[in-house]
Design an enzyme around this catalytic site. Structure first.
Site, PDB file in Angstrom:
ATOM      1  N   ARG A  36     -14.611  -1.865 -11.773  1.00  0.00           N
ATOM      2  CA  ARG A  36     -15.591  -0.909 -11.889  1.00  0.00           C
ATOM      3  C   ARG A  36     -15.345   0.830 -12.127  1.00  0.00           C
ATOM      4  NH1 ARG A  36     -18.220  -0.086  -5.754  1.00  0.00           N
ATOM      5  NH2 ARG A  36     -16.192   0.823  -4.736  1.00  0.00           N
ATOM      6  N   GLU A  37     -14.033   0.988 -12.000  1.00  0.00           N
ATOM      7  CA  GLU A  37     -13.244   2.373 -12.157  1.00  0.00           C
ATOM      8  C   GLU A  37     -11.924   2.235 -13.044  1.00  0.00           C
ATOM      9  OE1 GLU A  37     -12.671   6.373  -9.590  1.00  0.00           O
ATOM     10  OE2 GLU A  37     -12.972   4.260  -8.543  1.00  0.00           O
ATOM     11  N   LYS A  52       4.808   8.166  -5.316  1.00  0.00           N
ATOM     12  CA  LYS A  52       6.131   8.170  -5.525  1.00  0.00           C
ATOM     13  C   LYS A  52       6.608   9.085  -6.622  1.00  0.00           C
ATOM     14  CE  LYS A  52       5.955   5.359  -2.404  1.00  0.00           C
ATOM     15  NZ  LYS A  52       4.559   5.694  -2.337  1.00  0.00           N
ATOM     16  N   GLY A 181      -2.575  12.044  11.209  1.00  0.00           N
ATOM     17  CA  GLY A 181      -2.283  10.587  11.318  1.00  0.00           C
ATOM     18  C   GLY A 181      -0.714  10.697  10.808  1.00  0.00           C
ATOM     19  N   HIS A 445      31.770  -3.185  -2.209  1.00  0.00           N
ATOM     20  CA  HIS A 445      32.347  -1.573  -1.811  1.00  0.00           C
ATOM     21  C   HIS A 445      32.482  -0.851  -2.993  1.00  0.00           C
ATOM     22  CE1 HIS A 445      34.430   1.321   0.720  1.00  0.00           C
ATOM     23  NE2 HIS A 445      35.334   1.331  -0.066  1.00  0.00           N
TER      24      HIS A 445
END
Length: 466
Positions: A36-37, A52, A181, A445
C-alpha cells in the site's frame, strides 16, 4: 488461472514479503505482492538502510574531527543536515526501486493497494477509498510488518516528539534531545545525533542499556557512550512530557524521586506493535497475541492457507529474520525437501552505533541459566594490530562455549566493524562448529577477524596475544 488468480499472494512488500514473493516465483508459482505504500517496507524506506546512510555521515564527521590523529590538518568543519538527510533518502529510494526491478524481473505482479482477507482464498483490494477488483490465491502470506509503539501520555506528534521516521528527516538540527529506550533503534539515533554535536540523554527503564545483549558488552557500551558525552539514565521512567513552543520538558522518575529535563526534541524508541488492523482477521481462525500473529514453525496461522512472517509475528524483529522466514514459508508450501524451521539462536543481531555491537546465540548468563557449564573467552581490540592501526582500539570479542561438548553457544562483540565480523560466528553456529573447528581455522593477518580466533583460544587457555 485467471488474471487475478494466483498461487501465492504476499500482503506487504518489505524484506519478508518481497523475498517470499521472489522465492515463490523462482519455484514456479504464480505470485503477487500487495503493497500500500513503498516497496521494501520500513527496512529499505524508513529503517535499516536510511539509518545506516545517516550513521555513515556521522562516521565521516567523526573521522574529520579526529583527522589530526592520522596526520591531517583540517580547518573549520561544518555540515548541512539537509544534505545529510537527502543522501539518506536517495539511498532509500535507489534500493526501493531496486526491489521493484527484482519483482518485475521475477515476473511477480505488484498491486498498489491495501489488502484485506475476504473469505477462503479471497482478498479485496482498495486504494484511496476506491475498491479494486478482487484477487484470489491458494496461499496468502501476511507480511504487513509493525510500527513504533506509543504509550499513553507519550504519544509522538511528529514535531517535538519523534518516532524513528521524524528522527530520520529532521528539518533542523536539535541542540539537545532525549532518547527514550536504549535498544538498537534508540542507541543508533543517540550515536548519530551525538556525533553531529547534539547534547544527548538516553533513558532506559531497565537496569542497563542494550538489555538484550550480553551484560559484559552492555557495560562496555555504557562506558564508551558516557566517554563520548552521552548521558545515560538507567532504571528511569518518563512520567510526563510538557511541550513548549520549540522544546519539551520531561519529568523523569528514578528510585522514587522525580527530576526534570528540557530538550529540543524527544525520540521515542520503546518497541513496536504489529500491523494487524483492517486485515480481515476477525472472520478467521488467526490468533493474535500482544498485537502479533501466532504461527507454527512453518509460519502457518490458525487459518488454513494463510501464513504470517516478519515483524508481524514473533521476536526478534529483524529484517534478515523476516527474509529467512519468507523463504522457509514458501519452500514449505512448494514442498521443497530439507526445509528447516527457523532457529532463533542462529540469528545475528547488530547495532550500528559507535562503537558497533553485534551478537549471536546465548549470552553468558542465558547459557548458565539454561544449565550449561561454560567456557568463556575474551579478547580486547587493544591487543589487535589492525584495530590499533585503524585508530579503533576500544572493543571486545567474547565467546561462550559448552564446556562439555565444545559447542559454540554464543558470540558477542563491541567495536569497529563487528557487524561485519559476526557472520563468521553465525556460520560456525549454523554448521554446529566446535572450539576445535574454530581453533584450527586460519585467520588472515592483519585483520580484525584475528580477534575472533584469539577469543576462542582464550576460552581454552591458549590465547597468544594477551
Amino acid at each position: 488461472m485467471s488474471e487475478n488468480s494466483f498461487d501465492v499472494v504476499v500482503i506487504g512488500g518489505g524484506p519478508g514479503g518481497y523475498v517470499a514473493a521472489i522465492r515463490a516465483a523462482q519455484l514456479g508459482m504464480k505470485t503477487a505482492v500487495v503493497e500500500r505504500e513503498h516497496l521494501g517496507g520500513i527496512c529499505l524506506n524508513w529503517g535499516c538502510i536510511p539509518t545506516k546512510a545517516l550513521l555513515r555521515s556521522a562516521e565521516v564527521g567523526h573521522l574529520i574531527n579526529h583527522a589530526d590523529q592520522f596526520g591531517f590538518k583540517v580547518g573549520s568543519v561544518s555540515f548541512d543536515i539537509t544534505k545529510i538527510v537527502k543522501r539518506s533518502r536517495d539511498v532509500a529510494a535507489q534500493l526501493s526501486n531496486g526491489v521493484k526491478h527484482l519483482l518485475k524481473k521475477n515476473k511477480v505482479t505488484v498491486f498498489d493497494a491495501h489488502a484485506k482477507l475476504a473469505g477462503k482464498e479471497k482478498i479485496t483490494l482498495s486504494k484511496d477509498g476506491k475498491t479494486q477488483p478482487e484477487i484470489t490465491a491458494k496461499h496468502i502470506i501476511l507480511a504487513t510488518g509493525a510500527r513504533a509503539r506509543a504509550l499513553p501520555g507519550l504519544e509522538p506528534d511528529g514535531a517535538l516528539v519523534w518516532t524513528y521516521k521524524e528522527a530520520m528527516v529532521p528539518d533542523v538540527m536539535p541542540k539537545s534531545l532525549l532518547v527514550v529506550g536504549s535498544g538498537a533503534i534508540g542507541i543508533e539515533f543517540a550515536s548519530f545525533y551525538k556525533n553531529l554535536g547534539a547534547e544527548v540523554t538516553v533513558v532506559e527503564v531497565m537496569d542497563r542499556i542494550l538489555p538484550v545483549e550480553d551484560e559484559e558488552i552492555s557495560k562496555f557500551a555504557h562506558k564508551q557512550f558516557e566517554k563520548q558525552g552521552i548521558k545515560i539514565l538507567t532504571k528511569t521512567t518518563v512520567k510526563t512530557l510538557r511541550k513548549g513552543k520549540n522544546n519539551v520538558t520531561v519529568t523523569l522518575e528514578a528510585d522514587g524521586k522525580t527530576s526534570e529535563i528540557t530538550v529540543d526534541r524527544v525520540i521515542l524508541a520503546i518497541g513496536i506493535v504489529g500491523n494487524t488492523e483492517n486485515l480481515g482477521l476477525e472472520n478467521t481462525k488467526i490468533k493474535v497475541e500482544k498485537t502479533h500473529i501466532v504461527i507454527d514453525k512453518w509460519c502457518a496461522t490458525g487459518e488454513p492457507g494463510v501464513y504470517a512472517i516478519g515483524d508481524l509475528v514473533g521476536a526478534p524483529w529483524l529484517a534478515h529474520k523476516a527474509s529467512h522466514e519468507g523463504v522457509i514459508c514458501v519452500e514449505k508450501i512448494a514442498g521443497v525437501k530439507d526445509v528447516h524451521p527457523l532457529n532463533t539462536k542462529n540469528i545475528p543481531g547488530c547495532t550500528y552505533c559507535m562503537p558497533q555491537v553485534a551478537s549471536v546465540g546465548l549470552t553468558e548468563k542465558a547459557a548458565k541459566d539454561a544449565g550449561f557449564q561454560v567456557k568463556v573467552g575474551r579478547f580486547p581490540f587493544l591487543g589487535n594490530g589492525k584495530a590499533i592501526a585503524l585508530g579503533e582500539p576500544e572493543g571486545l570479542v567474547k565467546t561462550v562455549f559448552d564446556a562439555k561438548t565444545g559447542e559454540l553457544l554464543g558470540a558477542h562483540m563491541i567495536g569497529a566493524e563487528v557487524t561485519e565480523l559476526i557472520q563468521g560466528f553465525v556460520i560456525a553456529k549454523t554448521m554446529e562448529g566446535t572450539e576445535a573447528d574454530l581453533m584450527h581455522t586460519i585467520f588472515p593477518h592483519p585483520t580484525l577477524s584475528e580477534m575472533m580466533h584469539e577469543s576462542v583460544l582464550d576460552a581454552y587457555g591458549r590465547v597468544i596475544h594477551m
